[in-house]
Design an enzyme around this catalytic site. Sequence first.
Site, PDB file in Angstrom:
ATOM      1  N   ASN A  87       0.828  -1.193   0.000  1.00 52.49           N
ATOM      2  CA  ASN A  87       0.000   0.000   0.000  1.00 52.49           C
ATOM      3  C   ASN A  87       0.870   1.254   0.000  1.00 52.49           C
ATOM      4  OD1 ASN A  87      -2.208   1.620   0.172  1.00 52.49           O
ATOM      5  ND2 ASN A  87      -2.559   1.284   2.360  1.00 52.49           N
TER       6      ASN A  87
ATOM      7  N   ASP B 151      10.088   2.194   2.358  1.00 50.83           N
ATOM      8  CA  ASP B 151       8.833   1.761   2.995  1.00 50.83           C
ATOM      9  C   ASP B 151       8.992   0.298   3.444  1.00 50.83           C
ATOM     10  OD1 ASP B 151       6.334   1.635   4.061  1.00 50.83           O
ATOM     11  OD2 ASP B 151       5.250   1.814   2.175  1.00 50.83           O
TER      12      ASP B 151
ATOM     13  N   PRO C 201      -0.463  -5.680   3.950  1.00 47.59           N
ATOM     14  CA  PRO C 201       0.269  -5.078   2.836  1.00 47.59           C
ATOM     15  C   PRO C 201       1.690  -4.700   3.238  1.00 47.59           C
ATOM     16  CG  PRO C 201      -1.161  -3.442   3.840  1.00 47.59           C
ATOM     17  CD  PRO C 201      -1.326  -4.706   4.643  1.00 47.59           C
TER      18      PRO C 201
HETATM   19  O1  DOR Z   1       2.288  -1.517   2.444  1.00 44.80           O
HETATM   20  C1  DOR Z   1       2.312  -0.850   3.472  1.00 44.80           C
HETATM   21  N1  DOR Z   1       2.667  -1.359   4.655  1.00 44.80           N
HETATM   22  N2  DOR Z   1       1.944   0.448   3.411  1.00 44.80           N
HETATM   23  C2  DOR Z   1       1.788   1.194   4.511  1.00 44.80           C
HETATM   24  O2  DOR Z   1       1.451   2.340   4.384  1.00 44.80           O
HETATM   25  C3  DOR Z   1       1.987   0.620   5.848  1.00 44.80           C
HETATM   26  C4  DOR Z   1       2.897  -0.532   5.786  1.00 44.80           C
HETATM   27  C5  DOR Z   1       2.907  -1.358   7.061  1.00 44.80           C
HETATM   28  O3  DOR Z   1       2.998  -0.782   8.131  1.00 44.80           O
HETATM   29  O4  DOR Z   1       2.883  -2.581   6.965  1.00 44.80           O
END
Ligand code: DOR
Length: 404
Positions: free
Chosen positions: A253, A280, A294
């Site tokens: 995400n 990320d 995600p």
């Molecule tokens: O893919 C994602 N994982 N997007 C996010 O914004 C949060 C993150 C998570 O904390 O796992």
Amino acid sequence: MELCIKNGTVVDWSGSFKGDIYIKDGIISEIGRSLNKDCNTIDAKGLVVMPGFVDLHVHFREPGYTYKEDMESGSKAAVKGGYVMVNLMANTNPVCSTVEIANRVSERAKEVGLVEVNQVLSITKDFTGDDLSHLEPINKGEVKILSEDGKDVMNSEVMLNAMIKAKEKDITVMCHCENHDLSKIDMRLAENTMTWRNLTLAQYSGCKAHFAHVSTKESMEYIIRSKRKGHKVTCEVAPHHLIHTDKKEYRVNPPLRDEEDIDYLREAIKLGYVDAIATDHAPHSEEDKKNGAPGISGIETAFSLCYTELVKGGWIDLCKLSELMSKRPSEILKVNKGTVDIGYDGDLVLIDIEKSYRIESEKFLSKGKNTPFNDMKVYGEVRATIKSGKVVYEKKEDDLDDYR
Ligand code: DOR
């Protein structure tokens, strides 16, 4: 403590040269050719020596979700990826909404002693979406970044007030742009509408805004327009939004986007509109991943993926990649890193850029083995990471990694 790194090809954002670097008391103290120092010396012949990487977007999951990652596993993964500093998101348990929790996280990082951290505070208290009372007691200089990462602040008035408060206290607001009402309908619409809203609110309030994991062509267009008008906006792109994969349904995400988006983001990087590449890094357990969590565990593969796709792929040169992975993130975090010059922190990464290997997620040091890039052939292997003049990671020839 002293360390001399000799005979490497030194590359940072400003250019490259062959030479030696001498670090004393954690700071780069001399640069030259044939430096003669009676101290611990590393021969970097055949290697590229760059400023250590600084990651603006990382989830180490401490406190609360340490079964996914903890400070130790995250730090080991980070230095293996060539990182010397990480900016940690607040979606922990409890949510990081106070300076006390942030200080505890920083203390943990010091105990582990591998990588430096900046702990982000949530925009709304405990991610409630409306309570900003936790921002009141923050003293100027105590907090660098606020973010509701993993979410967004849905109420525009609350977001505006948070930005006004952030401006007062000289804090950057890092925007995860997603309208949750629209996420169920169309994730592109969800990102685009909130990018536009957050840009508009940032302009109105005059606060410094940083846009996290920009993934669509339209969002990047809005940001470019805003930058051209001279607004105080910075942005990052994640490696997985820059690379084609046949696992397009892999859950992250924002989601993996279309070819058109990838090409547009690469072009934006080339033209200088992107400030940083940030991972990320979002590790999850196998079970959580099966249940749809995600995220991608990306901190160990970011350099190799970007070097292979962007530098070897002819989009940018290594100096530009250094700017994206070290210089600009350091400036955004206001730290003395990201440049190889006298007076900067002695934080370096030594890389064999000729070396190719296949990504093997089972060998990740992160607890999260979640990546869509498993088995991909990449170039550029981190051979050592140096933090404040101390070797914190070294790749051993026999494939065993060593931590100091
Ligand atoms: O893919 C994602 N994982 N997007 C996010 O914004 C949060 C993150 C998570 O904390 O796992």
